[in-house]
Design an enzyme around this catalytic site. Structure first.
Site, short mmCIF file in Angstrom:
data_model
loop_
_atom_site.label_atom_id
_atom_site.label_comp_id
_atom_site.label_asym_id
_atom_site.label_seq_id
_atom_site.Cartn_x
_atom_site.Cartn_y
_atom_site.Cartn_z
N PRO A 33 7.96 -1.82 -3.26
CA PRO A 33 8.25 -0.55 -2.58
C PRO A 33 9.49 0.14 -3.15
O PRO A 33 9.68 1.33 -2.93
CB PRO A 33 8.43 -0.93 -1.12
CG PRO A 33 8.52 -2.41 -1.08
CD PRO A 33 7.98 -2.96 -2.35
N GLU B 201 10.51 -11.42 0.42
CA GLU B 201 11.47 -10.32 0.23
C GLU B 201 11.48 -9.82 -1.22
O GLU B 201 12.26 -8.94 -1.56
CB GLU B 201 12.88 -10.77 0.63
CG GLU B 201 13.01 -11.16 2.10
CD GLU B 201 12.62 -10.04 3.05
OE1 GLU B 201 13.09 -8.91 2.86
OE2 GLU B 201 11.83 -10.31 3.98
N ARG C 281 -10.70 2.76 -14.37
CA ARG C 281 -11.76 3.78 -14.32
C ARG C 281 -11.52 4.89 -15.32
O ARG C 281 -12.41 5.70 -15.58
CB ARG C 281 -11.95 4.31 -12.90
CG ARG C 281 -10.79 5.11 -12.38
CD ARG C 281 -10.98 5.44 -10.91
NE ARG C 281 -11.97 6.49 -10.69
CZ ARG C 281 -11.77 7.78 -10.94
NH1 ARG C 281 -10.63 8.20 -11.43
NH2 ARG C 281 -12.72 8.66 -10.69
N ASP D 149 -11.38 14.85 -11.59
CA ASP D 149 -10.70 14.34 -10.40
C ASP D 149 -9.52 15.20 -9.98
O ASP D 149 -8.89 15.83 -10.80
CB ASP D 149 -10.12 12.95 -10.67
CG ASP D 149 -11.17 11.88 -10.70
OD1 ASP D 149 -12.26 12.12 -10.16
OD2 ASP D 149 -10.88 10.81 -11.25
N1 ADE Z 1 4.66 -4.23 -2.33
C1 ADE Z 1 4.96 -4.06 -1.03
N2 ADE Z 1 4.90 -2.77 -0.68
C2 ADE Z 1 4.54 -2.10 -1.80
C3 ADE Z 1 4.32 -0.73 -2.09
N3 ADE Z 1 4.46 0.22 -1.17
N4 ADE Z 1 3.98 -0.40 -3.34
C4 ADE Z 1 3.87 -1.34 -4.28
N5 ADE Z 1 4.06 -2.63 -4.07
C5 ADE Z 1 4.40 -3.01 -2.85
#
Ligand code: ADE
Length: 229
Positions: free
Chosen positions: A90, A117, A155, A170
């Protein structure tokens, strides 16, 4: 394209045998190698995590198994001297169609699926080419994010889609403007009192193209004004 995926939950990747991806694998267009990170542990419990230095909640993925895994995987004879190594997290840069297109041009990708984590930061520093986030939300691990990226990337490879034009048309694929796709319809011409827009039945290809373009613009303005800005 060769794709290696390192994870402690390789079963997450069963969908890679299905549909377009399954066909692309069976047809040799993509060569996917799944690796269980625990292969590179050396204790009886096959431990992949440990508590964080400095304290705090949760566990951190240990550097040693990751290091050994990446040495082994990148040391295999692949289609390039070295793969591009992607870590879903994230806290990475946002994944989008542009990055999918860039990754689709690589001969060899390695995805490192973190859990808990996250992975010890020294592994990321030493090995990762890209840390990539799917969006501003937190998944339980990198597996689902990897599936999303693998599908979006593969793809785009020649021969993977049945209809070569569908990827080009797309949403987000245009070279300049990024517009959402217009709505689509098929038979019957009416259901529950709802009709297909008459222009689509007109046979007038110019009018149809103009209508689709207008619908794309309206949708984009309404749903994703940021794409027009
Ligand atoms: N791992 C945990 N959350 C994630 C996200 N939002 N994007 C990519 N990998 C992740």
């Amino acid at each position: 394209m060769r794709i290696d995926i390192v994870s402690i939950f390789v079963d997450y990747f069963a969908p890679l045998d299905l549909s377009l991806l399954g066909k692309a694998r069976a047809g040799g267009l993509i060569d996917v190698h799944l690796h269980d990170l625990r292969t590179w542990t050396d204790d009886v419990h096959r431990t992949v995590d440990d508590s964080p230095y400095g304290g705090g909640p949760g566990m951190v993925m240990r550097a040693e198994p990751w290091w050994a895994a990446l040495e082994a995987v990148t040391g295999e004879p692949g289609p390039a001297a070295r793969p591009r190594i992607v870590v879903p997290t994230p806290s990475g840069r946002r994944f989008d169609q542009k990055l999918a297109t860039e990754l689709a041009a690589e001969p060899w990708l390695v995805f490192c699926c973190g859990r808990y984590e996250g992975i010890d930061a020294r592994v990321i520093e030493a090995w990762a080419d890209d840390e990539v986030s799917l969006g501003d939300y937190v998944l339980a691990g990198g597996e689902v994010a990897t599936l999303v990226m693998v599908e979006a990337v593969t793809r785009l490879l020649p021969g993977v889609l049945g209809n070569a034009e569908s990827a080009r048309d797309d949403s987000f694929s245009g070279p300049g403007e990024q517009l959402l796709e217009p709505p689509v319809y098929t038979r019957p011409p009416e259901i529950a009192g709802r009709s297909v827009p008459p222009v689509l039945l007109s046979g007038d290809h110019g009018a149809i193209a103009r209508w689709r373009d207008e619908q794309s613009r309206l949708r984009t303005a309404e749903r994703r004004p940021d794409l027009l800005a």
